[in-house]
Design a protein around this motif. Sequence first.
Motif, mmCIF file in Angstrom:
data_model
loop_
_atom_site.group_PDB
_atom_site.id
_atom_site.type_symbol
_atom_site.label_atom_id
_atom_site.label_comp_id
_atom_site.label_asym_id
_atom_site.label_seq_id
_atom_site.Cartn_x
_atom_site.Cartn_y
_atom_site.Cartn_z
ATOM 1 N N TYR A 1 29.893 14.605 -55.660
ATOM 2 C CA TYR A 1 30.265 13.866 -56.874
ATOM 3 C C TYR A 1 30.142 14.782 -58.081
ATOM 4 N N LYS A 2 30.876 14.462 -59.153
ATOM 5 C CA LYS A 2 30.769 15.167 -60.427
ATOM 6 C C LYS A 2 30.892 14.152 -61.559
ATOM 7 N N VAL A 3 30.216 14.464 -62.668
ATOM 8 C CA VAL A 3 30.061 13.527 -63.772
ATOM 9 C C VAL A 3 30.636 14.139 -65.054
ATOM 10 N N GLY B 1 28.086 11.222 -69.286
ATOM 11 C CA GLY B 1 27.476 10.424 -68.223
ATOM 12 C C GLY B 1 27.992 9.009 -68.125
ATOM 13 N N VAL C 1 32.247 8.992 -63.393
ATOM 14 C CA VAL C 1 31.895 9.784 -62.220
ATOM 15 C C VAL C 1 33.040 9.744 -61.208
ATOM 16 N N ASN D 1 37.037 7.180 -58.614
ATOM 17 C CA ASN D 1 36.606 7.446 -59.983
ATOM 18 C C ASN D 1 36.162 6.128 -60.614
ATOM 19 N N SER E 1 21.566 14.362 -66.300
ATOM 20 C CA SER E 1 22.756 13.533 -66.474
ATOM 21 C C SER E 1 22.344 12.068 -66.446
ATOM 22 N N ILE F 1 23.879 9.999 -64.780
ATOM 23 C CA ILE F 1 24.229 9.529 -63.431
ATOM 24 C C ILE F 1 23.605 10.461 -62.401
ATOM 25 N N LEU G 1 24.862 5.791 -56.620
ATOM 26 C CA LEU G 1 25.036 6.572 -57.844
ATOM 27 C C LEU G 1 24.433 5.750 -58.975
ATOM 28 N N TYR H 1 23.120 4.795 -62.638
ATOM 29 C CA TYR H 1 23.243 4.995 -64.079
ATOM 30 C C TYR H 1 21.876 4.735 -64.704
#
Length: 815
Positions: free
Chosen positions: A314-316, A320, A323, A333, A606, A608, A624, A626
């Motif tokens: 995953y990438k954020v 934040g 994701v 997404n 981050s 996330i 994931l 938050y």
Amino acid sequence: MTLTLKKRLINVGVLSAVFIVAVIIFSYVTNKGNDNMTADMGAATFPQISFSYGDYKINTLTGYAKRMDVSSMHNTITPVANQSLDVNIEAYGNKFTGASYKVYTLDGTSELESKKIKKAGKNFSLDLSGDKVLDEERILEVRLNRNGADPVYFYTRIVSDEDANVAQCLNYISDYHENALAKAENAGVGAALEPTDDADNTTLQHVTINSNYEQVTWGSLKPQVEQEERWSIKELNSTCMSVLLQYRVSCKGEENESDRYAVKEFFRVRYIADAQKAYLLDYDRTMDQIFDATKKVLNEKGIILGIAPTNLSYKVNKDGTIVSFVEANELWNYNKDSDEVSLVFGFSDAENTDVRNLVPDHKIKILKVDAKGNTTFLVSGYMNRGEHEGEVGVAVYYYDIERNSVEEKVFISTNKSYAQAVSELGEMSYYDAKTDMLYTMVDGTLYQYSIEDDEKTVLVKGLDAQQYVVSEDGSLIAYQADGELGTATKVSILNVGTGKKQKITCSEGECIRPLGFIRSDFVYGIAKTEDIGNTVSGEATVPMYKLEIRNQKGKVIKTYQTDGIYILNAAFDEDMITLERASKDGDTYTATAPDYITNNEQKTKSNITLETYATDLKQTQVRLTYNDGISDKEPKVLKPKQILFETPQTITFSDKDAPEKYYVYGHGEIQGVYTKAGDAIKKANDYNGVVVDSSQDYVWERGNRNLQYSITEKDDVLNTIKDRLKNQEKPIDILKDINDGAAYDLTGCTTEEILYIINQGRPVIAMLDSQNAVILVGYSDTNVVYEDLNDSTRHSVKYEEMDQMTSGSGNAYIG
């Protein structure tokens, strides 16, 4: 016309106009900026073929749009009974004008058979009784000629089923699979397991032969198989059979009434004919929850991923809120601010009914998520459907979050297998959206490709595998900018995301070697040119007396240096570096105990993060999270359109000068690519797998050897080895001369791991220290047999004793 009628007509016109405007606005909102050049990914059109073996349908093959490199096609192996093979066609609406088939040697250099099939109905048989066709393992190519469309090609290895006990192994696997699903008591499931204390029995995502009975029988999930299992035989010989089952199951859920999973279940089985009994040698099963945004996937803490890998990709974005993540081979997404979740990419169709779309022979790699949430990603491997259906390569995509569209930037085409595309081409490519540039490293040549100008530029070429390194995400590339491995005084670090370059130099009389990256920090070594020498095996080496780690600002943040100890190489695993070290004796370097460097730097914070939690039913799960929570738990679900082009850009790269490589296959999949045979063998042993070279010749197989063996009638060869060793010649050079240029550096392997090499009739040189050696010439079930250099008397010691004898050389074996 009365005034009233006029008013009515005017009102009708106004309402019509309002309706049209509303439709336009609704269409715009729904597509969020998509223009008329967008569409859903096209449906799969290619046929499939499979083979019949008794009551089993095995090795369902996907079709290729062009002829492939035969020597790379290692995916399946099909047993042939009575020199004939029964083929089944799943036409999927295609009409055929005929078929043909060819049989090749594994390296693809010799065509042994070529025949045509005049009528390709639902089934046909292949005659494989030709001379030498089934003398050993071969490659089969089947071509289906379609009416009104291009032909489709299919590939599998083939081998005679003689003494392989195929039916008995398949029956055992089928029974075990069904009994595990049904949680059948006293059916042999638990008895075949080998539970260990270090097995993780808190997760159902990955279970093995070392797991307990409860885990292997699916806990309390009560799985129901959807459609049917896809059987693929991965390895087959007279010793054992390896089979991978792929299927989907529906299981009892928690947030939802039921959840669905993609499952891979691997078996390695041996059948003893005399005892009429099958034995489970290895078992490995993974299950990945299929993310279904139409169900409950959010709670107040974050995105519920369920039973999924704990290292899920995953990438954020920067603040934040957005994701992108990959689960079960689909890219999703989630945008917290707009409360939207989008299926960015996946080959599966909405109903998941077309089995052609479920073949997981590809990998999605997220390259970057920018501040707005736009996502750049690669899809490498086999393309199930769409513009490149039936092709293998790397597709570069850009997801525009505002326009709700996915644009293919370029497709890198190859004729290699999907496994090689994923493990090599897919790991060495990076696309930068700002510059619209693609960077790809192919066998020591770094290419820059301008998508806008359709122009390919070579930035650097002729690099050896040890002369360059690439960061995990592909955005950083470091390479020796001048000279060769042992003479380069300058390393260039290219940040392909910014286009910026850094240069690092060393002092006079030294050379500098790139070793790798820990996140964005560059790791390199410094060597003195006067120290260049050879390992105990005779391989040239550039030993480094010092290692440094430098951050992106150019500051050295760590230095490693130990008096009298040299660094030969470094291996990277997440935040740990394993240093391959050696001590010096003249010009010879003897391996010593490795050392480790751990990166204690905290990851960039981050909003996330990927976390795990546990419940009674589903055990360990992934979320994931938050940090500031999620308030709205019913997001809008979007499916972006693909932007279409009349002529999508496709490029190819030459690999004609590719160096020798060793491919590791285990648990039904490729597990790594290596330049050193010993490293590949150690990896394959971990997976009970095999090692093949670039010509698909077997270098090593787990277990496929005689229980006892002795090299005989090779006194002249053994005497030559002894004489040349006494003359202090390099062991690797001696065996290259004797074995027609092929010799394996097996340093670091155990004695037991190299018995397969001896079983091929190849003497193995075992170095006792930097000067003295013995020659391994045979083995029993517990002992290895060797000869001293001064006589032909044969001695026998236990495997462990030989490992102790060679510890002074760092366990240097050459075969």
